[in-house]
Design a protein around this motif. Structure first.
Motif, PDB file in Angstrom:
ATOM      1  N   ILE A 166       0.839  -1.202   0.000  1.00 15.11           N
ATOM      2  CA  ILE A 166       0.000   0.000   0.000  1.00 15.11           C
ATOM      3  C   ILE A 166       0.872   1.249   0.000  1.00 15.11           C
ATOM      4  O   ILE A 166       0.604   2.224  -0.726  1.00 15.11           O
ATOM      5  N   ILE A 167       1.937   1.221   0.777  1.00 16.29           N
ATOM      6  CA  ILE A 167       2.853   2.372   0.834  1.00 16.29           C
ATOM      7  C   ILE A 167       3.586   2.551  -0.491  1.00 16.29           C
ATOM      8  O   ILE A 167       3.613   3.644  -1.066  1.00 16.29           O
ATOM      9  N   LEU A 168       4.169   1.455  -1.013  1.00 17.71           N
ATOM     10  CA  LEU A 168       4.937   1.546  -2.265  1.00 17.71           C
ATOM     11  C   LEU A 168       4.050   1.847  -3.458  1.00 17.71           C
ATOM     12  O   LEU A 168       4.503   2.433  -4.449  1.00 17.71           O
ATOM     13  N   SER A 169       2.787   1.461  -3.382  1.00 20.30           N
ATOM     14  CA  SER A 169       1.878   1.683  -4.509  1.00 20.30           C
ATOM     15  C   SER A 169       1.590   3.156  -4.749  1.00 20.30           C
ATOM     16  O   SER A 169       1.050   3.517  -5.803  1.00 20.30           O
ATOM     17  N   GLN A 170       1.946   4.006  -3.814  1.00 21.76           N
ATOM     18  CA  GLN A 170       1.714   5.433  -4.005  1.00 21.76           C
ATOM     19  C   GLN A 170       2.768   6.075  -4.900  1.00 21.76           C
ATOM     20  O   GLN A 170       2.674   7.263  -5.205  1.00 21.76           O
ATOM     21  N   ILE A 171       3.783   5.307  -5.326  1.00 17.23           N
ATOM     22  CA  ILE A 171       4.757   5.824  -6.295  1.00 17.23           C
ATOM     23  C   ILE A 171       4.005   6.108  -7.590  1.00 17.23           C
ATOM     24  O   ILE A 171       3.437   5.197  -8.189  1.00 17.23           O
ATOM     25  N   PRO A 172       3.968   7.357  -8.070  1.00 13.66           N
ATOM     26  CA  PRO A 172       3.095   7.704  -9.191  1.00 13.66           C
ATOM     27  C   PRO A 172       3.602   7.310 -10.567  1.00 13.66           C
ATOM     28  O   PRO A 172       2.826   7.201 -11.496  1.00 13.66           O
ATOM     29  N   PRO A 317       0.720  -1.222 -14.293  1.00  8.98           N
ATOM     30  CA  PRO A 317      -0.175  -1.079 -15.455  1.00  8.98           C
ATOM     31  C   PRO A 317      -1.649  -1.105 -15.072  1.00  8.98           C
ATOM     32  O   PRO A 317      -2.467  -0.428 -15.704  1.00  8.98           O
ATOM     33  N   VAL A 318      -2.007  -1.887 -14.054  1.00 10.13           N
ATOM     34  CA  VAL A 318      -3.391  -1.927 -13.587  1.00 10.13           C
ATOM     35  C   VAL A 318      -3.774  -0.566 -13.004  1.00 10.13           C
ATOM     36  O   VAL A 318      -4.851  -0.022 -13.292  1.00 10.13           O
ATOM     37  N   PHE A 319      -2.888  -0.013 -12.196  1.00  8.18           N
ATOM     38  CA  PHE A 319      -3.135   1.306 -11.624  1.00  8.18           C
ATOM     39  C   PHE A 319      -3.337   2.351 -12.718  1.00  8.18           C
ATOM     40  O   PHE A 319      -4.280   3.144 -12.682  1.00  8.18           O
ATOM     41  N   MET A 320      -2.426   2.353 -13.700  1.00  4.77           N
ATOM     42  CA  MET A 320      -2.469   3.377 -14.736  1.00  4.77           C
ATOM     43  C   MET A 320      -3.716   3.262 -15.599  1.00  4.77           C
ATOM     44  O   MET A 320      -4.284   4.274 -16.020  1.00  4.77           O
ATOM     45  N   LEU A 321      -4.170   2.025 -15.874  1.00  4.69           N
ATOM     46  CA  LEU A 321      -5.369   1.836 -16.684  1.00  4.69           C
ATOM     47  C   LEU A 321      -6.584   2.470 -16.011  1.00  4.69           C
ATOM     48  O   LEU A 321      -7.314   3.259 -16.634  1.00  4.69           O
ATOM     49  N   ILE A 335     -10.932  15.529  -7.019  1.00  8.02           N
ATOM     50  CA  ILE A 335     -10.337  14.344  -6.392  1.00  8.02           C
ATOM     51  C   ILE A 335      -9.453  13.582  -7.372  1.00  8.02           C
ATOM     52  O   ILE A 335      -8.510  12.904  -6.980  1.00  8.02           O
ATOM     53  N   MET A 336      -9.743  13.740  -8.678  1.00  7.14           N
ATOM     54  CA  MET A 336      -8.924  13.075  -9.698  1.00  7.14           C
ATOM     55  C   MET A 336      -7.662  13.867 -10.017  1.00  7.14           C
ATOM     56  O   MET A 336      -6.584  13.295 -10.177  1.00  7.14           O
ATOM     57  N   ALA A 337      -7.816  15.180 -10.135  1.00  7.55           N
ATOM     58  CA  ALA A 337      -6.722  16.009 -10.658  1.00  7.55           C
ATOM     59  C   ALA A 337      -5.855  16.663  -9.597  1.00  7.55           C
ATOM     60  O   ALA A 337      -4.659  16.877  -9.811  1.00  7.55           O
ATOM     61  N   LYS A 338      -6.432  16.977  -8.455  1.00  6.65           N
ATOM     62  CA  LYS A 338      -5.710  17.743  -7.452  1.00  6.65           C
ATOM     63  C   LYS A 338      -4.614  16.914  -6.802  1.00  6.65           C
ATOM     64  O   LYS A 338      -4.827  15.794  -6.356  1.00  6.65           O
ATOM     65  N   GLU A 339      -3.403  17.469  -6.761  1.00 10.00           N
ATOM     66  CA  GLU A 339      -2.285  16.819  -6.090  1.00 10.00           C
ATOM     67  C   GLU A 339      -1.758  17.735  -4.986  1.00 10.00           C
ATOM     68  O   GLU A 339      -1.719  18.963  -5.142  1.00 10.00           O
ATOM     69  N   TYR A 340      -1.377  17.128  -3.883  1.00 10.60           N
ATOM     70  CA  TYR A 340      -0.875  17.875  -2.728  1.00 10.60           C
ATOM     71  C   TYR A 340       0.590  17.516  -2.497  1.00 10.60           C
ATOM     72  O   TYR A 340       0.979  16.343  -2.601  1.00 10.60           O
ATOM     73  N   GLY A 341       1.390  18.494  -2.180  1.00 11.47           N
ATOM     74  CA  GLY A 341       2.791  18.266  -1.894  1.00 11.47           C
ATOM     75  C   GLY A 341       3.010  17.948  -0.421  1.00 11.47           C
ATOM     76  O   GLY A 341       2.574  18.705   0.445  1.00 11.47           O
ATOM     77  N   VAL A 342       3.658  16.835  -0.148  1.00 16.35           N
ATOM     78  CA  VAL A 342       3.961  16.442   1.221  1.00 16.35           C
ATOM     79  C   VAL A 342       5.479  16.385   1.374  1.00 16.35           C
ATOM     80  O   VAL A 342       6.149  15.649   0.637  1.00 16.35           O
ATOM     81  N   ASP A 343       6.021  17.155   2.289  1.00 14.34           N
ATOM     82  CA  ASP A 343       7.465  17.187   2.503  1.00 14.34           C
ATOM     83  C   ASP A 343       7.891  16.007   3.364  1.00 14.34           C
ATOM     84  O   ASP A 343       7.407  15.821   4.486  1.00 14.34           O
ATOM     85  N   ILE A 344       8.793  15.193   2.821  1.00 12.73           N
ATOM     86  CA  ILE A 344       9.319  14.032   3.541  1.00 12.73           C
ATOM     87  C   ILE A 344      10.804  14.264   3.791  1.00 12.73           C
ATOM     88  O   ILE A 344      11.568  14.490   2.838  1.00 12.73           O
ATOM     89  N   PHE A 355      -7.498  10.349  -5.050  1.00 13.05           N
ATOM     90  CA  PHE A 355      -8.041   9.173  -5.737  1.00 13.05           C
ATOM     91  C   PHE A 355      -7.003   8.065  -5.830  1.00 13.05           C
ATOM     92  O   PHE A 355      -7.325   6.881  -5.645  1.00 13.05           O
ATOM     93  N   ARG A 356      -5.735   8.447  -6.131  1.00 14.29           N
ATOM     94  CA  ARG A 356      -4.674   7.444  -6.242  1.00 14.29           C
ATOM     95  C   ARG A 356      -4.487   6.708  -4.921  1.00 14.29           C
ATOM     96  O   ARG A 356      -4.342   5.477  -4.900  1.00 14.29           O
ATOM     97  N   VAL A 357      -4.509   7.434  -3.814  1.00 12.86           N
ATOM     98  CA  VAL A 357      -4.356   6.801  -2.502  1.00 12.86           C
ATOM     99  C   VAL A 357      -5.492   5.814  -2.248  1.00 12.86           C
ATOM    100  O   VAL A 357      -5.272   4.679  -1.828  1.00 12.86           O
ATOM    101  N   LEU A 358      -6.719   6.259  -2.493  1.00 10.30           N
ATOM    102  CA  LEU A 358      -7.885   5.419  -2.210  1.00 10.30           C
ATOM    103  C   LEU A 358      -7.930   4.188  -3.106  1.00 10.30           C
ATOM    104  O   LEU A 358      -8.062   3.053  -2.635  1.00 10.30           O
TER     105      LEU A 358
END
Length: 450
Positions: A166-172, A317-321, A335-344, A355-358
């Protein structure tokens, strides 16, 4: 002048079709291939060869290797269509099928490809949890003896694997997985080498071909063919456009398939030589090896790390489809287009999309739940191989080649390609029958969540 400079800066970041410029080379492509190919398949090869024997086992390995290399060459030349150098890019396997073979074939390809991708991520979840359990059991056997009842449930470890994914899947971006693929490739070499070394240390006179009935031998042989076929299936769109992608992909395919086949032969043949007909279905977790337990543990840690990376290679590929379809369906949705910057710390700013997270979290949970319901390693691996091998590795590449190269019907080349496809279809059906029989047999005694 200023607008021209802006255009030049913009075009320097994009390929000839306006998409973001790809950075992959044949080396990174080879890493992705090795990551995807050497996985759960290598763990079952000692068992598969033990079912087929000394002659048919190695021949099956070589046959699938050569067929896949041949069809991957055909597929590479179809990446750009109609011309392999200056033609339009087919950015996905499905797009390639649609542009060359048409819409009906496109839908069939999508069904086969995504069944394989989703099935593979479920298979990786099963395999990773088995390796996690094996680490705990190895310590138990070492402490209490090889006859001790060291039963450990897989479910908690499947959940742990899912949490990591779940954590690694957030790589865009798939391109950002290159480092993960290299690490995973090193892990695959590590546990393959450990298995090979332990097999060499154990090799002795073993009884081969006994302890099973003739009917069981037939079903197991069919299933073994599917396990071997599971090894060979891949495609990607990360290669930069210069040098031409088809040349780079062919070079990557030769290198990647040669490396994996070498390790497959060593694992399969040496594992069979070590265990004979008693070769375990998973030769690092089936406890053919008990000692040195710490080395078995290291091998299983390598397996888990490798499958963490392989899961991402197959699931992106499943994610991207889904994300591309949803973005096109609801282009105005925040929810589809908006991206937020998180400082790590030590990483930088990370892009987060709601949407990507969910969606990606729900997908990983789905694969974990299905894995919990069907934890049958060899049967699942064999069925996945049967589902994927003929349509994705043989049928579509050969059909696209015939259309693209304008091969005349009933010519020698046309007949040869059709015969190859028909032969592989028969192999696929045989493997599917054997694996389904194995799953049915397992379900008779299996009680989920117990």
């Amino acid at each position: 002048m200023e607008s021209q400079e802006i255009y030049m800066r913009h075009s320097s970041k994009h390929d000839d079709d306006g998409r973001l410029k790809r950075r992959g080379t044949w080396v990174t492509a080879c890493a992705h291939i090795v990551t995807a190919v050497i996985g759960s398949g290598v763990l079952s090869l000692a068992w598969a060869v033990s079912q087929l024997g000394w002659i048919a086992g190695p021949l099956a390995l070589l046959m699938f290797s050569v067929i896949t290399l041949f069809t991957s060459f055909l597929l590479s030349d179809c990446y750009r269509y109609p011309d392999s150098v200056h033609g339009t890019r087919n950015i996905t396997y499905m797009t390639m099928v649609k542009n060359i073979l048409g819409g009906r074939q496109y839908h069939l390809c999508g069904l086969a490809q995504f069944a394989n991708l989703i099935g593979s991520t479920i298979g990786y979840t099963i395999t990773a949890s088995i390796s996690m359990v094996a680490i705990k059991r190895a310590s138990c056997f070492h402490k209490y003896g090889h006859e001790a009842k060291c039963h450990v449930s897989n479910y908690a470890y499947m959940s742990i694997f899912g949490a990591i994914e779940i954590i690694l899947s957030q790589i865009p971006d798939f391109n950002e997985l290159t480092g993960l693929s290299f690490i995973a490739s090193i892990m695959s070499f590590g546990y393959s080498s450990i298995g090979i070394g332990l097999s060499i240390a154990r090799i002795a006179g073993m009884v081969v071909g006994e302890d099973v009935t003739s009917q069981e031998k037939i079903w197991n042989s069919f299933q073994a063919i599917g396990n071997i076929a599971f090894a060979y299936s891949f495609s990607q769109d990360t290669l930069k456009s210069s040098p031409p992608e088809n040349g780079s992909m062919k070079k990557a395919s030769v290198t990647g398939i040669t490396i994996t086949t070498f390790f497959y032969m060593l694992c399969g043949l040496l594992g069979y030589a070590a265990f004979g007909n008693k070769a375990p279905g998973n030769f690092l977790t089936g406890f053919g090896f008990y000692e040195p337990y710490w080395l078995v543990d290291i091998g299983n840690v390598f397996i888990v790390v490798h499958l963490v990376g392989a899961y991402q290679v197959f699931t992106q590929p499943v994610f991207m489809l889904v994300e591309s379809w949803c973005a096109g369906r609801w282009p105005e949705s925040r929810i589809m287009a908006k991206e937020y910057g998180v400082d790590i710390p030590l990483v930088g700013t990370y892009r987060v999309n709601a949407f990507r997270v969910l969606w990606r979290t729900v997908y990983v949970i789905f694969t974990v739940v299905v894995a919990m319901l069907l934890p049958f390693f060899n049967s699942i691996v064999g069925l996945l191989g049967a589902i994927a091998f003929w349509p994705l590795s043989v049928y579509f590449p050969t059909e696209m080649y015939l259309v693209r190269a304008k091969v005349p019907k009933f010519s020698m080349v046309w007949i040869g390609v059709k015969l190859l496809s028909a032969f592989c279809l028969i192999v696929t059906l045989v493997a599917a029958v054997g694996s389904i029989e194995g799953i049915v047999a397992d379900l008779k005694t299996y009680k989920p969540f117990q």
